[in-house]
Design a protein around this motif. Sequence first.
Motif, short mmCIF file in Angstrom:
data_model
loop_
_atom_site.label_atom_id
_atom_site.label_comp_id
_atom_site.label_asym_id
_atom_site.label_seq_id
_atom_site.Cartn_x
_atom_site.Cartn_y
_atom_site.Cartn_z
N GLY A 193 0.82 -1.21 0.00
CA GLY A 193 0.00 0.00 0.00
C GLY A 193 0.85 1.26 0.00
N ARG A 194 1.91 1.27 0.82
CA ARG A 194 2.76 2.46 0.92
C ARG A 194 3.39 2.86 -0.41
NH1 ARG A 194 7.31 2.22 5.42
NH2 ARG A 194 7.73 4.31 4.61
N VAL A 195 3.84 1.86 -1.19
CA VAL A 195 4.56 2.21 -2.42
C VAL A 195 3.66 2.33 -3.64
CG1 VAL A 195 6.74 1.23 -1.60
CG2 VAL A 195 5.19 -0.20 -2.95
N THR A 196 2.39 1.87 -3.52
CA THR A 196 1.53 1.88 -4.72
C THR A 196 0.39 2.88 -4.67
OG1 THR A 196 0.18 0.09 -3.81
CG2 THR A 196 2.01 -0.54 -5.25
N LYS A 197 -0.04 3.30 -3.48
CA LYS A 197 -1.16 4.24 -3.44
C LYS A 197 -0.69 5.61 -3.91
CE LYS A 197 -4.08 1.94 -0.10
NZ LYS A 197 -4.06 1.62 1.33
N VAL A 198 -1.41 6.14 -4.89
CA VAL A 198 -0.96 7.36 -5.55
C VAL A 198 -0.84 8.51 -4.55
CG1 VAL A 198 -1.45 8.99 -7.41
CG2 VAL A 198 -2.01 6.58 -7.70
N ASP A 199 -1.67 8.52 -3.51
CA ASP A 199 -1.61 9.62 -2.54
C ASP A 199 -0.65 9.33 -1.39
OD1 ASP A 199 -3.07 7.60 -1.46
OD2 ASP A 199 -4.74 8.85 -0.78
N SER A 200 0.09 8.20 -1.48
CA SER A 200 1.05 7.88 -0.41
C SER A 200 2.32 8.71 -0.57
CB SER A 200 1.40 6.39 -0.48
OG SER A 200 2.61 6.12 0.21
N PRO A 201 2.86 9.23 0.54
CA PRO A 201 4.12 9.99 0.43
C PRO A 201 5.28 9.09 -0.04
CG PRO A 201 3.51 9.64 2.74
CD PRO A 201 2.35 9.16 1.92
N ASP A 202 5.11 7.77 0.07
CA ASP A 202 6.16 6.83 -0.32
C ASP A 202 5.90 6.18 -1.67
OD1 ASP A 202 7.58 7.17 2.10
OD2 ASP A 202 6.14 5.86 3.11
#
Lengths: 337, 337
Positions: free
Chosen positions: B47-56
């Motif tokens: 989730g952290r690396v794939t969600k477009v709104d994630s800072p990561d």
Amino acid sequence: MRSTIKPSYIGLATMVLTFIVTVAHAADPLPSWNEGTAKSAIIQFVGRVTKVDSPDYLAASERVATFDNDGTLWSEHPAYFQLLFAMGRVKALAPKHPEWKTTQPFKAVLEGDMKTLAASGEKGLLTLVMATHAGMTPEEFRKVVDQWLSTARHPKFKRPYTDLVFQPMLEVLDYLRANGFKTFIVSGGGVEFMRAFAEGVYGVPPEQVIGSSIKTKFEMKNGIPELVRQPDLNFIDDKDGKPIGINQYIGRRPIAAFGNSDGDLQMLQYTTIPRDKEDTVPRLGLIVHHTDAEREYAYDHNTPFGKLDKALDEAPKRDWVVVDMKKDWKVIYPWQK
Amino acid sequence: MRSTIKPSYIGLATMVLTFIVTVAHAADPLPSWNEGTAKSAIIQFVGRVTKVDSPDYLAASERVATFDNDGTLWSEHPAYFQLLFAMGRVKALAPKHPEWKTTQPFKAVLEGDMKTLAASGEKGLLTLVMATHAGMTPEEFRKVVDQWLSTARHPKFKRPYTDLVFQPMLEVLDYLRANGFKTFIVSGGGVEFMRAFAEGVYGVPPEQVIGSSIKTKFEMKNGIPELVRQPDLNFIDDKDGKPIGINQYIGRRPIAAFGNSDGDLQMLQYTTIPRDKEDTVPRLGLIVHHTDAEREYAYDHNTPFGKLDKALDEAPKRDWVVVDMKKDWKVIYPWQK
């Protein structure tokens, strides 16, 4: 929330994508190629292996195409660009190596003596590569290459070296990928040198770049894991090394190979010669023949960089497409469009 | 007919695909994993690396995941399956090699003397591999492996070896790929041995399988270009060899690495340890801990196959996920679903 994928949506998406692909195919995929046997051969080959109703249809996983780099995707005269890079590095590093003033092939580089440098042969070139490409991490080397690519200029065209890629070949790369091919670079050039620009310029990601390499060593430096490039040859991806590298890195025989010199002969043979009488898979071998002294360079049998001799003689027998740059290409470089 | 792609159709296809992907994500992507810290860690990382709104958020090209094979994607006891394959080959080839009756480690294999065989160490195993894996083309070798895979049975489970792949790890492979990751195998096993089943069983194509290898030689045999496997070591893809192989074949540092033994320690370090203080890229290191003597095997610090010692000690310090097979996995193998 739990759910499953509805087959109907997949069906719809497939229909839409199929339509897009069909429309895309109708446009000229190779606009920088003049009409002729070379252009027709490429388009016919792609049609044969991709049209669902073709007797020669191949699954996308089988659509592997390999491209030499120097002289096939970008220019290689007046000398391989990586050699020009290495020479630049020798000059930059010379203050730290006073012994180079009296040691060959460094002396020749520092004095601009191309004749002695050329006479030093493969051994001389390897010596230069070891001295200039090793002793740092791949990330550090990448920075050095990036810096060179952004500042160095080609002596004839006065442009960055990455401007000297062949527009017609960029179109072939795109066309093949649009038709489900996986495109690989298989080149005598250094793998980490080529990876610095292959993705940005050719759309070929690092893992699809196969090249010559030096060994690396894994080290923990202050608790940080690093690889350090060693002055020790790992693999030469040229001549016999090309099919060997293809098997080692790709593990599948290509169905299309693009080259321009005798260094590509074995790759062309390995790709195109049927294994036995039952082997009727369509295959494409293509040679870029440098025939345009005005717009690029003209050379074949006699040149220290990109010698094309045996492969040119063998081309008719193997039905390899020989591209006449002067005749077949509307433009050579992207900035001439 | 000439035409161009209509952006609106691309828009429609994108919408449909996005919808499918969204629906697919809502389902449990890891149904064979019990709820717990291991499962959560994997899902949170993705989730952290794939969600477009994630800072990561990371571009798909950066989503590289590497998997060890033996003990990570399939079982490795009572011995590495490739060793069992090599032993089978020794028995099959023995009539042509009378000298093996009195030469180690062949004698041990023919007499079923596992103790002497284990004592022959890496050198003994390499001797077996050279004698049984060389002297033929990659295509011929592939047939030999295919034949073995379709007939040989595991001594404990009485099933083909390819039945002994870990269902929960197949789900991780699928889950990562559905989220734009490129999945690679990086294993001490022989690359051409693994390629025989990696695509069918794991969905990992040959060009994404990195392993140990022997050299090959290019030959023209009656006008047909062939590669011939040589009894000469090319590369050992284990321990330090794993980051070296990753750099050589992939050319990009992975952001996720999955292993189960000390042979994976350097790959886990290379993948997960930040390069400096500015390096905040999310990274996942995961170790499969064999804790289930009943459903599979239980071993770690003391075993000749898949020893897990230093990497297990280092796991808490590095925040590596340690999977407790017995506790974390609902089923071990696909046929137990």
